[in-house]
Write a protein that holds these residues in place. Sequence first.
Motif, PDB file in Angstrom:
ATOM      1  N   GLU A 382       0.850  -1.189   0.000  1.00 11.89           N
ATOM      2  CA  GLU A 382       0.000   0.000   0.000  1.00 11.89           C
ATOM      3  C   GLU A 382       0.888   1.242   0.000  1.00 11.89           C
ATOM      4  OE1 GLU A 382      -3.095   0.613  -0.310  1.00 11.89           O
ATOM      5  OE2 GLU A 382      -3.992  -1.394  -0.157  1.00 11.89           O
ATOM      6  N   GLY A 383       0.536   2.192  -0.830  1.00 11.37           N
ATOM      7  CA  GLY A 383       1.334   3.417  -0.921  1.00 11.37           C
ATOM      8  C   GLY A 383       2.304   3.422  -2.080  1.00 11.37           C
ATOM      9  N   ASP A 384       2.561   2.245  -2.703  1.00  8.19           N
ATOM     10  CA  ASP A 384       3.427   2.198  -3.882  1.00  8.19           C
ATOM     11  C   ASP A 384       2.861   3.075  -4.990  1.00  8.19           C
ATOM     12  OD1 ASP A 384       5.397   0.516  -2.943  1.00  8.19           O
ATOM     13  OD2 ASP A 384       4.468  -1.311  -3.707  1.00  8.19           O
ATOM     14  N   LYS A 385       3.757   3.772  -5.703  1.00  8.72           N
ATOM     15  CA  LYS A 385       3.323   4.558  -6.855  1.00  8.72           C
ATOM     16  C   LYS A 385       4.407   4.522  -7.929  1.00  8.72           C
ATOM     17  CE  LYS A 385       4.848   8.951  -4.816  1.00  8.72           C
ATOM     18  NZ  LYS A 385       4.438  10.324  -4.422  1.00  8.72           N
ATOM     19  N   PHE A 386       4.012   4.775  -9.161  1.00 15.50           N
ATOM     20  CA  PHE A 386       4.954   4.773 -10.273  1.00 15.50           C
ATOM     21  C   PHE A 386       4.432   5.677 -11.383  1.00 15.50           C
ATOM     22  CE2 PHE A 386       1.759   2.184 -11.942  1.00 15.50           C
ATOM     23  CZ  PHE A 386       2.052   1.675 -13.191  1.00 15.50           C
ATOM     24  N   ASP A 399      -4.619   2.231  -7.371  1.00 12.57           N
ATOM     25  CA  ASP A 399      -5.532   2.752  -8.399  1.00 12.57           C
ATOM     26  C   ASP A 399      -5.311   2.036  -9.732  1.00 12.57           C
ATOM     27  OD1 ASP A 399      -6.588   4.542  -6.583  1.00 12.57           O
ATOM     28  OD2 ASP A 399      -5.219   6.168  -7.151  1.00 12.57           O
ATOM     29  N   PHE A 400      -4.059   1.751 -10.019  1.00 15.09           N
ATOM     30  CA  PHE A 400      -3.735   1.025 -11.247  1.00 15.09           C
ATOM     31  C   PHE A 400      -4.420  -0.347 -11.243  1.00 15.09           C
ATOM     32  CE2 PHE A 400      -0.850  -2.083 -13.317  1.00 15.09           C
ATOM     33  CZ  PHE A 400      -0.864  -1.596 -14.619  1.00 15.09           C
ATOM     34  N   PHE A 401      -4.379  -1.015 -10.099  1.00 15.58           N
ATOM     35  CA  PHE A 401      -5.010  -2.334  -9.982  1.00 15.58           C
ATOM     36  C   PHE A 401      -6.530  -2.230 -10.107  1.00 15.58           C
ATOM     37  CE2 PHE A 401      -1.233  -3.771  -7.188  1.00 15.58           C
ATOM     38  CZ  PHE A 401      -0.494  -4.094  -8.317  1.00 15.58           C
ATOM     39  N   VAL A 402      -7.092  -1.178  -9.534  1.00 18.13           N
ATOM     40  CA  VAL A 402      -8.544  -0.974  -9.647  1.00 18.13           C
ATOM     41  C   VAL A 402      -8.927  -0.758 -11.109  1.00 18.13           C
ATOM     42  CG1 VAL A 402     -10.439   0.605  -9.120  1.00 18.13           C
ATOM     43  CG2 VAL A 402      -8.872  -0.098  -7.308  1.00 18.13           C
ATOM     44  N   VAL A 427       5.707  -6.547 -13.063  1.00 22.87           N
ATOM     45  CA  VAL A 427       5.995  -7.699 -13.914  1.00 22.87           C
ATOM     46  C   VAL A 427       4.750  -8.164 -14.659  1.00 22.87           C
ATOM     47  CG1 VAL A 427       6.833 -10.093 -13.964  1.00 22.87           C
ATOM     48  CG2 VAL A 427       7.899  -8.420 -12.428  1.00 22.87           C
ATOM     49  N   ASN A 428       4.921  -8.296 -15.981  1.00 23.38           N
ATOM     50  CA  ASN A 428       3.874  -8.800 -16.863  1.00 23.38           C
ATOM     51  C   ASN A 428       2.729  -7.804 -17.050  1.00 23.38           C
ATOM     52  OD1 ASN A 428       2.802 -10.874 -18.536  1.00 23.38           O
ATOM     53  ND2 ASN A 428       1.425 -11.507 -16.908  1.00 23.38           N
ATOM     54  N   GLN A 429       2.928  -6.534 -16.567  1.00 24.31           N
ATOM     55  CA  GLN A 429       1.813  -5.596 -16.677  1.00 24.31           C
ATOM     56  C   GLN A 429       2.202  -4.235 -17.253  1.00 24.31           C
ATOM     57  OE1 GLN A 429      -1.283  -5.701 -13.598  1.00 24.31           O
ATOM     58  NE2 GLN A 429       0.000  -7.177 -12.484  1.00 24.31           N
ATOM     59  N   ARG A 430       3.105  -3.498 -16.601  1.00 21.79           N
ATOM     60  CA  ARG A 430       3.401  -2.148 -17.091  1.00 21.79           C
ATOM     61  C   ARG A 430       4.815  -1.725 -16.674  1.00 21.79           C
ATOM     62  NH1 ARG A 430      -0.096   2.115 -18.371  1.00 21.79           N
ATOM     63  NH2 ARG A 430      -1.593   0.442 -18.798  1.00 21.79           N
ATOM     64  N   VAL A 431       5.532  -1.095 -17.622  1.00 28.76           N
ATOM     65  CA  VAL A 431       6.854  -0.533 -17.366  1.00 28.76           C
ATOM     66  C   VAL A 431       6.696   0.885 -16.832  1.00 28.76           C
ATOM     67  CG1 VAL A 431       8.944   0.309 -18.535  1.00 28.76           C
ATOM     68  CG2 VAL A 431       8.034  -1.954 -19.077  1.00 28.76           C
ATOM     69  N   ASP A 432       7.648   1.302 -15.994  1.00 27.14           N
ATOM     70  CA  ASP A 432       7.684   2.692 -15.547  1.00 27.14           C
ATOM     71  C   ASP A 432       8.301   3.551 -16.650  1.00 27.14           C
ATOM     72  OD1 ASP A 432       8.919   5.151 -14.250  1.00 27.14           O
ATOM     73  OD2 ASP A 432       7.840   4.291 -12.537  1.00 27.14           O
ATOM     74  N   ASP A 433       7.673   4.683 -16.926  1.00 23.45           N
ATOM     75  CA  ASP A 433       8.093   5.554 -18.037  1.00 23.45           C
ATOM     76  C   ASP A 433       9.524   6.047 -17.871  1.00 23.45           C
ATOM     77  OD1 ASP A 433       6.778   6.990 -20.473  1.00 23.45           O
ATOM     78  OD2 ASP A 433       7.920   8.567 -19.439  1.00 23.45           O
ATOM     79  N   ARG A 434      10.027   6.169 -16.648  1.00 26.07           N
ATOM     80  CA  ARG A 434      11.374   6.709 -16.401  1.00 26.07           C
ATOM     81  C   ARG A 434      12.478   5.791 -16.911  1.00 26.07           C
ATOM     82  NH1 ARG A 434      10.660   7.367 -10.094  1.00 26.07           N
ATOM     83  NH2 ARG A 434       9.430   5.484 -10.563  1.00 26.07           N
ATOM     84  N   PHE A 435      12.174   4.476 -17.093  1.00 23.93           N
ATOM     85  CA  PHE A 435      13.218   3.518 -17.466  1.00 23.93           C
ATOM     86  C   PHE A 435      13.022   2.957 -18.871  1.00 23.93           C
ATOM     87  CE2 PHE A 435      12.672   3.531 -12.898  1.00 23.93           C
ATOM     88  CZ  PHE A 435      13.983   3.681 -12.443  1.00 23.93           C
TER      89      PHE A 435
END
Length: 451
Positions: A382-386, A399-402, A427-435
């Motif tokens: 909880e609290g993770d963000k990207f 929110d992404f999971f929702v 993993v298997n879902q979305r890359v972070d734009d910064r990388f």
Amino acid sequence: MLTTVHLINHEVYRYLHKKMPQFPNVPESVLVAISGGADSVALLHMLVKAGHSCTAVHCNFHLRGAESDRDENFVKNLCSQLNVPLHIEHFNTQQYAQSHKISIEMAARELRYNLFESLLNLYKLPAVAVAHHADDAAETFMLNVARGTGIRGLAGMKEIQGHIVRPLLNLSRLEIEDYCHQQGLSFVTDSSNLEDEYTRNKIRHNIIPVFKGINPSFLNSMNSTMRHLNSVYGVFLLEIENFRKRAVSPHGNELHISLQELRNLNDPEIYLFEILNEYGFSEDSIHKIASSLNENNTGKIWYSNNYRLIFDRLCLILAHEKPTFADTIFTMNEGDAIDQPIRLSIRSFSPDKNFAFSRNPNIVHLDADKVTFPLTLRTWREGDKFRPLGMKGWKKLSDFFVDRKMSQTEKESAWILESQGQIVWIVNQRVDDRFKYTNETKRVLEITYTI
């Protein structure tokens, strides 16, 4: 002149031979469980006289000291007289009960039936005959009522149940003992059956006699009632099976139970009991679950010893306990490949003019110079963000999971790969734009997830 007792015994003898001379439900070759008591002695004797090929099995649970050894020796002599091969198994029942945290009664039952299964396979036999009789059936019914049961427990014992056959189920203990006397068969008495230490004995000695006092034909009435309940239970099982087909679906190691289908039922608790009871959920828990089906309980969890039932938006999710890796952190360096908790491999290379970055969600290409090793692999918190690929702003993982309509268990199994505390890839879902990989990338980091 024949006495009244002689006449009664003579009628019982005629009754037994008329009632079941061929044992139609018993295979020609059969494993026979024998303790040395009147019921199992009579069973083995009847089967042998009827021409069945019998292999006997005796369990020495070592619970009654010298008396247990006495029973074993008695059974050896009986099988020798009847020319029946005998398998004897010794158990440390006390130790088994303690290590499995169950009662002595349950331990003996599990050990006995596990042995039966292995011997059926060993001797290539189709069934094991056990000497349960009408008194046993009535006691089991009362025991189930006392402990709490669904309709399955009220339906009682069956003459045929899987690999188990019960040829004596319609006979009373008294009728079986009379048969032994008529045939001149001796038997042993288990002294623990005379005590009230075990729950079944309390029912046998204190409750059943009261019912027999009210109705001398109590066992016959009980048998008739259980036959009716068995018929009703058969119809009920068909309805439960129809419900399973339309409302319960497997998803990997989970079961999903449709909330809409449950809400359409007049009494969903009955259906939930049949589904959840085998997974260790108590009657009280199932009642509370059923009572809250129309409430907004998304995310609420009920527990049994080894399972969870999770309220999701559209269904109830039946799953194992929270994954053991949930609070574990793993590290990965360049060139590593791991198999646990998931299968990941990492390599880097310089792209040539023919290189095209992956559009496969299981393979990502990143800018290796933007990543610092070692990478950390963990479950989300909880609290993770990207910053989702293609976006400039931040987004909470919750929110992404929702947005992706992920269930509780899907969230729990979502793995995060991060560099110095910054999320690189869900993993298997979305890359972070910064990388992300760009046209300016000099060195490509390729991460592969293998399902």
